[in-house]
Design a protein around this motif. Sequence first.
Motif, PDB file in Angstrom:
ATOM      1  N   GLY A 257       6.741  17.966  -6.037  1.00 43.14           N
ATOM      2  CA  GLY A 257       5.712  18.573  -5.051  1.00 43.14           C
ATOM      3  C   GLY A 257       4.275  18.218  -5.206  1.00 43.14           C
ATOM      4  N   GLU A 258       3.983  17.405  -6.350  1.00 45.83           N
ATOM      5  CA  GLU A 258       2.489  16.980  -6.504  1.00 45.83           C
ATOM      6  C   GLU A 258       2.268  15.608  -6.131  1.00 45.83           C
ATOM      7  N   PHE A 259       1.080  15.429  -5.997  1.00 47.29           N
ATOM      8  CA  PHE A 259       0.408  14.013  -5.553  1.00 47.29           C
ATOM      9  C   PHE A 259      -0.215  13.160  -6.470  1.00 47.29           C
ATOM     10  N   ASP A 260      -0.134  11.932  -6.284  1.00 48.51           N
ATOM     11  CA  ASP A 260      -0.996  10.874  -7.304  1.00 48.51           C
ATOM     12  C   ASP A 260      -2.266  11.205  -7.197  1.00 48.51           C
ATOM     13  N   ASP A 261      -3.047  11.258  -8.432  1.00 53.60           N
ATOM     14  CA  ASP A 261      -4.631  11.330  -8.423  1.00 53.60           C
ATOM     15  C   ASP A 261      -5.300  10.217  -7.812  1.00 53.60           C
ATOM     16  N   ALA A 262      -4.695   9.031  -8.094  1.00 55.61           N
ATOM     17  CA  ALA A 262      -5.248   7.883  -7.586  1.00 55.61           C
ATOM     18  C   ALA A 262      -5.323   7.818  -6.245  1.00 55.61           C
ATOM     19  N   GLU A 263      -3.950   8.033  -5.440  1.00 54.72           N
ATOM     20  CA  GLU A 263      -3.892   8.156  -4.338  1.00 54.72           C
ATOM     21  C   GLU A 263      -4.662   9.140  -3.330  1.00 54.72           C
ATOM     22  N   VAL A 264      -4.791  10.325  -4.074  1.00 51.28           N
ATOM     23  CA  VAL A 264      -5.577  11.408  -3.351  1.00 51.28           C
ATOM     24  C   VAL A 264      -7.035  11.093  -3.561  1.00 51.28           C
ATOM     25  N   ASN A 265      -7.498  10.544  -4.421  1.00 47.30           N
ATOM     26  CA  ASN A 265      -8.862  10.119  -4.634  1.00 47.30           C
ATOM     27  C   ASN A 265      -9.398   8.913  -3.739  1.00 47.30           C
ATOM     28  N   GLU A 266      -8.377   8.196  -3.429  1.00 51.69           N
ATOM     29  CA  GLU A 266      -8.638   6.990  -2.313  1.00 51.69           C
ATOM     30  C   GLU A 266      -8.774   7.592  -1.118  1.00 51.69           C
ATOM     31  N   LEU A 267      -7.858   8.502  -0.644  1.00 51.14           N
ATOM     32  CA  LEU A 267      -7.917   9.220   0.651  1.00 51.14           C
ATOM     33  C   LEU A 267      -9.275  10.174   0.887  1.00 51.14           C
ATOM     34  N   LEU A 268      -9.495  10.827  -0.187  1.00 51.76           N
ATOM     35  CA  LEU A 268     -10.607  11.639  -0.068  1.00 51.76           C
ATOM     36  C   LEU A 268     -11.980  10.809  -0.060  1.00 51.76           C
ATOM     37  N   GLY A 269     -11.842   9.607  -0.631  1.00 54.96           N
ATOM     38  CA  GLY A 269     -13.093   8.875  -0.640  1.00 54.96           C
ATOM     39  C   GLY A 269     -13.434   7.855   0.783  1.00 54.96           C
ATOM     40  N   LYS A 270     -12.635   8.356   1.632  1.00 53.45           N
ATOM     41  CA  LYS A 270     -12.805   7.731   2.936  1.00 53.45           C
ATOM     42  C   LYS A 270     -13.367   8.770   3.785  1.00 53.45           C
ATOM     43  N   TYR A 271     -13.453  10.095   3.365  1.00 54.90           N
ATOM     44  CA  TYR A 271     -14.025  10.956   4.249  1.00 54.90           C
ATOM     45  C   TYR A 271     -15.013  12.129   3.531  1.00 54.90           C
ATOM     46  N   PRO A 272     -15.956  11.315   3.068  1.00 50.52           N
ATOM     47  CA  PRO A 272     -16.917  12.196   2.213  1.00 50.52           C
ATOM     48  C   PRO A 272     -17.553  13.216   3.216  1.00 50.52           C
ATOM     49  N   ALA A 303      -8.293  18.904  -5.549  1.00 50.94           N
ATOM     50  CA  ALA A 303      -7.247  18.329  -5.744  1.00 50.94           C
ATOM     51  C   ALA A 303      -7.218  17.392  -7.053  1.00 50.94           C
ATOM     52  N   THR A 304      -8.445  16.732  -7.250  1.00 55.79           N
ATOM     53  CA  THR A 304      -8.521  16.022  -8.721  1.00 55.79           C
ATOM     54  C   THR A 304      -9.885  16.395  -9.429  1.00 55.79           C
ATOM     55  N   VAL A 305      -9.867  15.916 -10.534  1.00 58.70           N
ATOM     56  CA  VAL A 305     -11.244  16.065 -11.175  1.00 58.70           C
ATOM     57  C   VAL A 305     -12.299  15.292 -10.437  1.00 58.70           C
ATOM     58  N   LYS A 306     -12.241  14.231  -9.976  1.00 59.41           N
ATOM     59  CA  LYS A 306     -13.269  13.334  -9.120  1.00 59.41           C
ATOM     60  C   LYS A 306     -13.607  14.403  -7.882  1.00 59.41           C
ATOM     61  N   HIS A 307     -12.596  14.840  -7.179  1.00 55.22           N
ATOM     62  CA  HIS A 307     -12.880  15.794  -6.048  1.00 55.22           C
ATOM     63  C   HIS A 307     -13.713  16.822  -6.420  1.00 55.22           C
ATOM     64  N   ALA A 308     -13.268  17.546  -7.479  1.00 51.36           N
ATOM     65  CA  ALA A 308     -13.950  18.807  -8.195  1.00 51.36           C
ATOM     66  C   ALA A 308     -15.455  18.374  -8.374  1.00 51.36           C
ATOM     67  N   LYS A 309     -15.713  17.148  -8.960  1.00 52.59           N
ATOM     68  CA  LYS A 309     -17.066  17.006  -9.190  1.00 52.59           C
ATOM     69  C   LYS A 309     -17.870  16.877  -7.818  1.00 52.59           C
ATOM     70  N   GLU A 310     -17.214  16.404  -6.965  1.00 57.81           N
ATOM     71  CA  GLU A 310     -17.923  16.239  -5.528  1.00 57.81           C
ATOM     72  C   GLU A 310     -18.168  17.549  -5.121  1.00 57.81           C
ATOM     73  N   ILE A 311     -17.202  18.547  -5.305  1.00 60.39           N
ATOM     74  CA  ILE A 311     -17.624  19.741  -4.463  1.00 60.39           C
ATOM     75  C   ILE A 311     -18.563  20.567  -5.169  1.00 60.39           C
ATOM     76  N   ILE A 395      -8.545  26.516  -0.751  1.00 57.44           N
ATOM     77  CA  ILE A 395      -7.572  25.691  -1.142  1.00 57.44           C
ATOM     78  C   ILE A 395      -7.928  24.293  -0.589  1.00 57.44           C
ATOM     79  N   LEU A 396      -8.261  23.214  -1.451  1.00 56.82           N
ATOM     80  CA  LEU A 396      -8.692  21.923  -1.123  1.00 56.82           C
ATOM     81  C   LEU A 396      -7.512  20.958  -1.698  1.00 56.82           C
ATOM     82  N   ARG A 397      -6.641  21.524  -2.306  1.00 53.45           N
ATOM     83  CA  ARG A 397      -5.593  20.492  -2.695  1.00 53.45           C
ATOM     84  C   ARG A 397      -4.145  20.597  -2.191  1.00 53.45           C
ATOM     85  N   PRO A 398      -3.527  19.589  -2.007  1.00 55.09           N
ATOM     86  CA  PRO A 398      -1.986  19.568  -1.251  1.00 55.09           C
ATOM     87  C   PRO A 398      -1.078  19.898  -2.300  1.00 55.09           C
ATOM     88  N   THR A 399      -0.214  20.651  -1.995  1.00 54.91           N
ATOM     89  CA  THR A 399       0.831  21.301  -2.692  1.00 54.91           C
ATOM     90  C   THR A 399       2.247  21.509  -1.854  1.00 54.91           C
TER      91      THR A 399
END
Length: 676
Positions: A257-272, A303-311, A395-399
């Motif tokens: 029920g979890e998601f790939d970090d790289a795919e999540v980061n790619e999606l989040l990068g499109k919507y800063p 959702a990911t470490v990169k996402h957390a640092k952005e937050i 909650i900013l992460r999918p599960t």
Amino acid sequence: MYKLRQYQSEAVESTVTHFRNTNDPAVIVLPTGAGKSLVIAEIARIARRKILVLTHVKELVEQNHQKFHDYAEQAGIKSGVFSAGLNRKETEHQVTFASVQSVARNLEQFAHEYSLVVIDECHRVSHFEEQSKTNAESASEKSVDEKPTSETLANETPVKEKSGNQYSQIVSQLKSYNPELKILGLTATPFRLGLGWIYQHHYHGFVRSSQATPFKKCIYELPLSYMIKNGFLTPPKLIDAAVEQYDFSALQSNKFGEFDDAEVNELLGKYPRVTEGIVEQIQMLAAGNENELERKGVMIFAATVKHAKEIVGYLESKNETAGLASSKSKKQIKEQTEEQILDDVSKVALITAKTKNDERAQLISDFKAQKIKYLVNVSVLTTGFDAPHVDLIAILRPTQSVSLYQQIVGRGLRLAEGKQDCLVIDYAGNGINIFHPEVGEKKPDSRSELVQVFCPSCGFANTFWGITDNDGKVLEHYGRACQGILEMPEDEVLDDSMLEGSMSANLQDNEVMPCDYRFRFKECPTCNAQNDIAARECHDCKNQLVDPDEKLKEALKLSNRMVIRCSGMTFSEHNGALKIVYYDEDGTELKEFFDLSSEKQRTVFNLQFGRRFRNSSEPRNFLSLNEVLKESQGFIIPDFVIAKKDPKRKSKTHIVWQVQEKIFDYKGKYRTANEL
């Protein structure tokens, strides 16, 4: 002096009753904040011999020991701690609170007879025998006591270890001194996606798993709704009005029920701008207004470490503004000193699985002391973290895990002075109801909700994912088999042939038997027995079952075969017979006819369609064409239809195909109709 609540006393009584009758490992399920520590303390207090209480992080070791010490001190029961992270290695007392890592590394110091092992957060246990385990499990067991471990199980692969897991090492060691050792687990979430239920059957009379599990039975469970209704937990205040929201629907999760970090980061990068807007709203909610109190502790699950640092970056760039834009009046702000203004600025902290132990401990301490207002984390702090002042969960992460979602929300439900509620806002669109029970399967799609389906065989009310109409009527459900348990008469002896796999010996001892009714099944062509849709061998005649993927693969190879993904079907009358037309996604048709006046054809129709009527929740034996046509909307559509070219029936304009086989309840590598 602590005093047990009624449900805590009931949990203890259930434990005593269970272990008086059997040594089978048992589980108690209590929501986060229900006071598992006191249940452990009371069980340890009433035991007569040595007890070992295990958990996976030093914070829980310390917390459980402290509450036990306060609770049992006046009874004169001595206890100690065995944890490298706490610099204590005491085994001489009746009760020892220990970290599983420290005990596993020092088994020679536990060469004594223990009567009971209590495992807190026992959903982490996968087995008590030596077998394969995942990289994540192996890594977590090798970590030091205080190091956090990720709850995310994505991209795990099996790995072999000669020594088995650490829990099995400890149990094996203690059983060598006491073969009658009793094992009790406590958790708020007895299920993990990808790994399954941690127990086989429930004291309310239903089956959770027919496979081998570390625990035999759940002997007590308390719902979250009871805790909130009776004032034992803070009410969650769920907010739907998210100013922005992520759309993770295009991503595919793994079996956990979890998601790939790289795919999540790619999606989040499109919507800063989405993340920035979310952070602004979180700060606005945390600051309060005329109608809402200012929030004291905010936990943000990224959702990911990169996402957390952005937050964290957005929080830090805006926190001074947020601090000044508090509920204070302009006059109050103007009269503040520079030091007071800095105190008003909401501090931010980030914790991930790689945060150093000392730094992590200090950040958590500062957060609990309310020196830090915003605590951002990635895949940690979902279990064993106790900060009662938390009153906003973002909650900013999918599960797709109901259990993990409940753990996250549970961080904000503990009682605290002056705390009226806890704001919960889901920016990931997970769509999980925290009051719903765990189903044991991933949510099939966004339309799915929990539905109740009664077993037509035993009458048990099953809970499955399903789809309903506007009136609440169940249109479709995804349940495989009935979860009910049949109580056996004391004088009736079970034959092992009546039970499947590992359930035989286990259920024989307890005089219970699982209901064998299946809503979805794979029928044996030899004996017509109904098997689980993933079965490779018939549980009745033991013949090998043909893999549906092999059937499809072979049919696709042959020029005289046609395979369609069935996306729809229609029933009609044709020359006194039932005509069924199966439709592919592109409109391709296959036709089949049943003469329902013929007993033989009527039997075939009922085996294929009548048994599966209304998703097998209302199996019927249809006797006439009119009866079938009247109820045509209740029949389920096969996933694939395989047809063979009919050499006896020739046409100048088209090929005549004869339906050879239909595949229902398909699970495999091929895509089914309308599945993207």
